[in-house]
Design an enzyme around this catalytic site. Structure first.
Site, PDB file in Angstrom:
ATOM      1  N   CYS A  50       0.850  -1.184   0.000  1.00 37.43           N
ATOM      2  CA  CYS A  50       0.000   0.000   0.000  1.00 37.43           C
ATOM      3  C   CYS A  50       0.890   1.239   0.000  1.00 37.43           C
ATOM      4  O   CYS A  50       1.910   1.275   0.679  1.00 37.43           O
ATOM      5  CB  CYS A  50      -0.944   0.096   1.187  1.00 37.43           C
ATOM      6  SG  CYS A  50      -2.086  -1.264   1.323  1.00 37.43           S
TER       7      CYS A  50
ATOM      8  N   ARG B 101       3.498  -0.151  -5.021  1.00 37.24           N
ATOM      9  CA  ARG B 101       3.292  -0.730  -3.687  1.00 37.24           C
ATOM     10  C   ARG B 101       1.945  -1.445  -3.571  1.00 37.24           C
ATOM     11  O   ARG B 101       1.677  -2.108  -2.577  1.00 37.24           O
ATOM     12  CB  ARG B 101       3.364   0.379  -2.630  1.00 37.24           C
ATOM     13  CG  ARG B 101       4.723   1.034  -2.534  1.00 37.24           C
ATOM     14  CD  ARG B 101       4.722   2.085  -1.466  1.00 37.24           C
ATOM     15  NE  ARG B 101       4.584   1.502  -0.156  1.00 37.24           N
ATOM     16  CZ  ARG B 101       5.590   1.089   0.601  1.00 37.24           C
ATOM     17  NH1 ARG B 101       6.812   1.213   0.169  1.00 37.24           N
ATOM     18  NH2 ARG B 101       5.365   0.556   1.774  1.00 37.24           N
TER      19      ARG B 101
ATOM     20  N   TRP C 283      -2.999  -2.496  -1.680  1.00 39.56           N
ATOM     21  CA  TRP C 283      -2.748  -3.924  -1.920  1.00 39.56           C
ATOM     22  C   TRP C 283      -3.556  -4.641  -0.858  1.00 39.56           C
ATOM     23  O   TRP C 283      -3.230  -4.584   0.328  1.00 39.56           O
ATOM     24  CB  TRP C 283      -1.257  -4.239  -1.790  1.00 39.56           C
ATOM     25  CG  TRP C 283      -0.917  -5.635  -2.199  1.00 39.56           C
ATOM     26  CD1 TRP C 283      -0.699  -6.086  -3.466  1.00 39.56           C
ATOM     27  CD2 TRP C 283      -0.752  -6.775  -1.342  1.00 39.56           C
ATOM     28  NE1 TRP C 283      -0.421  -7.433  -3.450  1.00 39.56           N
ATOM     29  CE2 TRP C 283      -0.454  -7.883  -2.156  1.00 39.56           C
ATOM     30  CE3 TRP C 283      -0.839  -6.977   0.034  1.00 39.56           C
ATOM     31  CZ2 TRP C 283      -0.233  -9.161  -1.656  1.00 39.56           C
ATOM     32  CZ3 TRP C 283      -0.620  -8.256   0.542  1.00 39.56           C
ATOM     33  CH2 TRP C 283      -0.312  -9.322  -0.300  1.00 39.56           C
TER      34      TRP C 283
ATOM     35  N   ASN D 144      -1.309   1.865   5.999  1.00 40.21           N
ATOM     36  CA  ASN D 144      -0.493   0.810   5.409  1.00 40.21           C
ATOM     37  C   ASN D 144      -0.047  -0.111   6.531  1.00 40.21           C
ATOM     38  O   ASN D 144       0.518   0.350   7.506  1.00 40.21           O
ATOM     39  CB  ASN D 144       0.731   1.444   4.709  1.00 40.21           C
ATOM     40  CG  ASN D 144       1.726   0.398   4.238  1.00 40.21           C
ATOM     41  OD1 ASN D 144       1.355  -0.734   3.944  1.00 40.21           O
ATOM     42  ND2 ASN D 144       2.994   0.783   4.181  1.00 40.21           N
ATOM     43  N   GLY D 145      -0.326  -1.410   6.389  1.00 40.11           N
ATOM     44  CA  GLY D 145       0.086  -2.358   7.431  1.00 40.11           C
ATOM     45  C   GLY D 145      -1.069  -3.264   7.806  1.00 40.11           C
ATOM     46  O   GLY D 145      -2.065  -3.356   7.081  1.00 40.11           O
TER      47      GLY D 145
ATOM     48  N   GLU E 110      15.647 -18.299  -9.983  1.00 40.16           N
ATOM     49  CA  GLU E 110      15.328 -16.914 -10.324  1.00 40.16           C
ATOM     50  C   GLU E 110      14.625 -16.837 -11.679  1.00 40.16           C
ATOM     51  O   GLU E 110      13.684 -16.063 -11.855  1.00 40.16           O
ATOM     52  CB  GLU E 110      16.621 -16.063 -10.296  1.00 40.16           C
ATOM     53  CG  GLU E 110      16.466 -14.616 -10.707  1.00 40.16           C
ATOM     54  CD  GLU E 110      15.466 -13.808  -9.860  1.00 40.16           C
ATOM     55  OE1 GLU E 110      15.004 -14.304  -8.816  1.00 40.16           O
ATOM     56  OE2 GLU E 110      15.137 -12.689 -10.277  1.00 40.16           O
TER      57      GLU E 110
ATOM     58  N   LYS F 218      10.854 -15.251 -12.349  1.00 40.71           N
ATOM     59  CA  LYS F 218      10.524 -14.201 -13.331  1.00 40.71           C
ATOM     60  C   LYS F 218       9.354 -14.640 -14.202  1.00 40.71           C
ATOM     61  O   LYS F 218       8.426 -13.884 -14.455  1.00 40.71           O
ATOM     62  CB  LYS F 218      11.731 -13.887 -14.235  1.00 40.71           C
ATOM     63  CG  LYS F 218      12.937 -13.246 -13.579  1.00 40.71           C
ATOM     64  CD  LYS F 218      12.713 -11.860 -13.034  1.00 40.71           C
ATOM     65  CE  LYS F 218      12.192 -11.830 -11.665  1.00 40.71           C
ATOM     66  NZ  LYS F 218      12.860 -11.338 -10.555  1.00 40.71           N
TER      67      LYS F 218
ATOM     68  N   GLU G 273       5.926 -14.817 -12.134  1.00 42.52           N
ATOM     69  CA  GLU G 273       5.285 -13.609 -11.638  1.00 42.52           C
ATOM     70  C   GLU G 273       4.726 -12.711 -12.736  1.00 42.52           C
ATOM     71  O   GLU G 273       3.781 -11.976 -12.488  1.00 42.52           O
ATOM     72  CB  GLU G 273       6.190 -12.830 -10.672  1.00 42.52           C
ATOM     73  CG  GLU G 273       7.498 -12.369 -11.245  1.00 42.52           C
ATOM     74  CD  GLU G 273       8.395 -11.767 -10.157  1.00 42.52           C
ATOM     75  OE1 GLU G 273       9.614 -11.794 -10.336  1.00 42.52           O
ATOM     76  OE2 GLU G 273       7.877 -11.259  -9.158  1.00 42.52           O
TER      77      GLU G 273
ATOM     78  N   HIS H   9      14.609 -37.568  -8.595  1.00 38.20           N
ATOM     79  CA  HIS H   9      14.085 -37.984  -7.286  1.00 38.20           C
ATOM     80  C   HIS H   9      12.587 -37.696  -7.182  1.00 38.20           C
ATOM     81  O   HIS H   9      12.052 -37.610  -6.085  1.00 38.20           O
ATOM     82  CB  HIS H   9      14.860 -37.293  -6.166  1.00 38.20           C
ATOM     83  CG  HIS H   9      16.310 -37.678  -6.165  1.00 38.20           C
ATOM     84  ND1 HIS H   9      16.743 -38.925  -5.772  1.00 38.20           N
ATOM     85  CD2 HIS H   9      17.413 -37.010  -6.569  1.00 38.20           C
ATOM     86  CE1 HIS H   9      18.057 -38.994  -5.911  1.00 38.20           C
ATOM     87  NE2 HIS H   9      18.478 -37.845  -6.406  1.00 38.20           N
TER      88      HIS H   9
ATOM     89  N   LYS I 231       5.450  -4.208  -5.056  1.00 42.07           N
ATOM     90  CA  LYS I 231       6.918  -4.213  -5.049  1.00 42.07           C
ATOM     91  C   LYS I 231       7.515  -4.342  -3.648  1.00 42.07           C
ATOM     92  O   LYS I 231       8.472  -5.074  -3.450  1.00 42.07           O
ATOM     93  CB  LYS I 231       7.442  -2.959  -5.729  1.00 42.07           C
ATOM     94  CG  LYS I 231       8.961  -2.922  -5.806  1.00 42.07           C
ATOM     95  CD  LYS I 231       9.437  -2.745  -7.207  1.00 42.07           C
ATOM     96  CE  LYS I 231      10.940  -2.882  -7.334  1.00 42.07           C
ATOM     97  NZ  LYS I 231      11.300  -4.246  -7.801  1.00 42.07           N
TER      98      LYS I 231
HETATM   99  C1  F6R Z   1      10.703 -10.744  -7.590  1.00 44.20           C
HETATM  100  C2  F6R Z   1      10.602  -9.721  -6.576  1.00 44.20           C
HETATM  101  C3  F6R Z   1      10.445 -10.134  -5.161  1.00 44.20           C
HETATM  102  C4  F6R Z   1      11.420  -9.333  -4.282  1.00 44.20           C
HETATM  103  C5  F6R Z   1      11.174  -9.646  -2.802  1.00 44.20           C
HETATM  104  C6  F6R Z   1      12.174  -8.951  -1.902  1.00 44.20           C
HETATM  105  O1  F6R Z   1      10.893 -10.194  -8.854  1.00 44.20           O
HETATM  106  O2  F6R Z   1      10.642  -8.564  -6.863  1.00 44.20           O
HETATM  107  O3  F6R Z   1      10.638 -11.498  -5.001  1.00 44.20           O
HETATM  108  O4  F6R Z   1      12.709  -9.680  -4.646  1.00 44.20           O
HETATM  109  O5  F6R Z   1       9.888  -9.239  -2.461  1.00 44.20           O
HETATM  110  O6  F6R Z   1      12.138  -7.572  -2.075  1.00 44.20           O
HETATM  111  P1  F6R Z   1      13.314  -6.640  -1.576  1.00 44.20           P
HETATM  112  O7  F6R Z   1      14.512  -6.961  -2.405  1.00 44.20           O
HETATM  113  O8  F6R Z   1      12.807  -5.264  -1.769  1.00 44.20           O
HETATM  114  O9  F6R Z   1      13.556  -6.984  -0.135  1.00 44.20           O
END
Ligand code: F6R
Length: 581
Positions: A2, A29, A73, A99-100, A459, A463, A466, A482, A576
């Site tokens: 948020c 956010r 969010w 927010n929270g 990773e 990508k 998501e 396995h 994010k």
């Molecule tokens: C994936 C992504 C998330 C962040 C995770 C940690 O693309 O963006 O998995 O990597 O939420 O976020 P930070 O790095 O801000 O602690």
């Protein structure tokens, strides 16, 4: 999660429109719904404009010299207009954005209902304006348990109050106006003079005054402002359609920024690592994947054992963290709550804390004893890309610094930057785009790698998941047989990371195993091999292979997302900064 934003100004009556603009800078956010509140002399209550959906192209008719706003969010209560913030008191005179998560909201709500308050939403946040009908702001904030940031606008007192515990909140100082925002980056277009609220601090702001209070004592405190670095243009799209592709393309410059001025920080961090008995990387999501790559780099390059714990799990491993331990928090935002709580718990056990974060003055930056910035510039796309590259580059240099080979590694990174640049700007980019056309209708995608490339597999899968919503899973190559190899069918795409190192023969065998069961094998490797149905050539860059291997997967995710009509910058259900547990 948020985003919250506020302007109080003497200059013009356009505070609501400007708050909307500010919220657009915070939309990463959360983007389920949005809302603003303002005051007008013609109305007995606060005026609210709110709606579900994203802020793009949204305008407001509200006018006023003070406004608070929110981009949501959803946590408590679905995505509905009623659940969108601001929430108001029974008579509408108090509006609140939050927010929270208020852990004790049920208890508070029950009491308020008994007292006759009427609730319009299913949110936890709505208890705040109702509580404010009978108590002052600081008393109310102290009644909330959990990690929260709140801004309240009161028609009766004409005051704006804000406070935080856990969730971030920044005060911005302007000329005849002042601001509040969940992230400093959203304030950059307005001011560089800011104050980062600490936990258990409250602030009362007007257009020409900012007064800081200690929430525990209620006493006034002195404010020492900080000057923000950076430029608004750093966060603009300039010539790109989406932040995802812009930020992927910026990766060579990010590596170069670290080459150019990372040395002092890396030397200092390496000294702390050498002194520690037991080092832990802690991070979430992509940051955890970077930590995993770091574990392999430290082992291979520096012959040093480092532990990795994901942020949300670290609290269950904390018992053997002691005074000699070092916890290195990895985070783009510096505000990820699971990483913050890990760090706080480790600190309690006496551990030394280091942080490697992108956002200066973020919570993790401030909590650390030793810190280093990623130097990646603002990362606006919800997907972490260039911040991942920055973390990998730093860990590569750190591992070399530990064995006195910083110079050599730094020089080598120049070559890595060139290879990443060549990949992004050359024919291989087109090759990945064409591959995206082949894969976009698939239901599953698997990725395998051994050793450091296991991190690439995780990773790469993250990508794809998501941003394309396709089921993707990364495995350690040797683990497939396995159990998971049962998933492979005729035509199932499997990405195989095969750098030309000690993992090569093993991963090629694993590629053959999946091929024998019908898989369509995509090899990311310096060398072509008969087992590959498609070969994406990457340069052999030895211990830095993680840095180049991930680039094709970032591009693939982007083009697959476009083909599938998914928003590359704001994938569904995500935000994010993950500031709730
Ligand atoms: C994936 C992504 C998330 C962040 C995770 C940690 O693309 O963006 O998995 O990597 O939420 O976020 P930070 O790095 O801000 O602690």
């Amino acid at each position: 999660m948020c985003g919250i934003f506020c302007i109080t100004t003497k200059i013009k009556k356009d505070a609501p429109a400007r708050v909307l603009e500010g919220l657009k800078g915070l939309e990463y956010r959360g983007y389920d719904s949005w809302g603003i509140a303002t005051l007008s002399p013609d109305s007995d209550s606060t005026l609210i404009d709110k709606e579900t959906g994203r802020l793009t192209d949204v305008e407001t008719d509200l006018v006023g010299d003070v406004a608070i706003g929110h981009t949501r969010w959803a946590t408590h209560g679905g995505v509905t207009k009623e659940n969108a913030h601001p929430h108001t008191s029974c008579d509408g005179t108090i509006a609140v954005v939050h927010n929270g998560i208020i852990d004790n909201f049920q208890e508070l709500k029950e009491k308020l209902l008994e007292e006759g308050h009427e609730f319009k939403s299913e949110t936890d946040s709505e208890v705040i304006p109702h509580l404010l009908e009978n108590h002052d702001f600081m008393t109310v904030f102290n009644m909330l348990s959990g990690l929260n940031a709140v801004i309240a606008l009161n028609k009766n007192t004409k005051e704006i109050w804000a406070a935080k515990t856990g969730s971030p909140l920044v005060v911005g100082f302007g000329e005849d106006e002042n601001y509040l925002a969940s992230d400093a980056s959203a304030l950059l277009p307005l001011t560089k003079r800011v104050y980062f609220l600490h936990d258990s601090e409250a602030v009362r702001i007007t257009a020409d005054s900012v007064t800081l209070f200690d929430l525990e004592t209620g006493n006034k405190k002195e404010i020492q402002t900080t000057t923000l670095e950076g430029d608004v243009s750093d966060a603009a799209l300039i010539g790109y359609d989406h932040y995802l592709i812009k930020e992927v393309s910026e990766q060579p410059s990010v590596i170069r920024a670290i080459i150019q001025d990372g040395r002092e920080d890396i030397e200092r961090l390496a000294r702390v690592i050498k002194r520690s008995y037991g080092t832990f990387f802690v991070g979430c999501g992509t940051a955890a994947n970077a930590g995993l790559a770091g574990v392999y780099m430290f082992s291979r390059i520096a012959r040093r054992h480092v532990n990795l714990a994901t942020g949300s799990e670290f609290k269950y491993l904390i018992d053997f963290v002691t005074r000699g331990s070092l916890v290195i928090a990895l985070s783009q935002s510096g505000e990820t709550i699971d990483t913050i709580e890990s760090v706080k718990a480790a600190k309690k056990n006496g551990a030394t804390i280091a942080s490697i974060v992108n956002v200066p003055q973020s919570t993790l930056f401030r909590l650390a004893d030793t810190r280093m910035l990623l130097r990646a510039g603002p990362e606006k796309c919800v997907l972490a890309t260039k911040s991942y590259m920055a973390k990998l580059s730093i860990m590569y240099l750190l591992a070399h610094e530990l064995i006195g080979e910083y110079e050599k590694a730094n020089e080598f990174l120049q070559e890595v930057a060139l290879e990443v640049e060549d990949f992004i700007s050359g024919a291989r980019h087109e090759q990945v785009k064409a591959l995206a056309d082949k894969l976009s209708d698939k239901e599953d995608l698997y990725l395998i790698g051994r050793g450091p490339s296991f991190a690439d597999a995780l990773e790469g899968a993250l990508k794809i998941k998501e941003v394309t919503y396709i089921h993707a899973e990364g495995f350690a190559g040797g683990e497939l047989k396995h159990g998971s190899i049962a998933l492979i069918e005729e035509g199932t795409p499997v990405v195989v990371f095969a750098p030309y190192d000690e993992t090569y023969d093993g991963i090629i065998s694993n590629a053959m195993e999946v091929k024998a069961r019908g898989a369509y094998v995509i090899g990311i490797s310096p060398k072509n091999h008969d087992v590959f149905d498609e070969h994406i050539k990457v340069k052999d860059i030895m211990h830095a292979s993680n840095l180049v291997n991930i680039v094709p997967m970032q591009l693939l995710s982007y083009y697959m997302a476009l083909n599938r009509g998914c928003d590359p910058d704001k994938p569904r259900n995500l935000a994010k900064s993950v500031t709730v547990r």
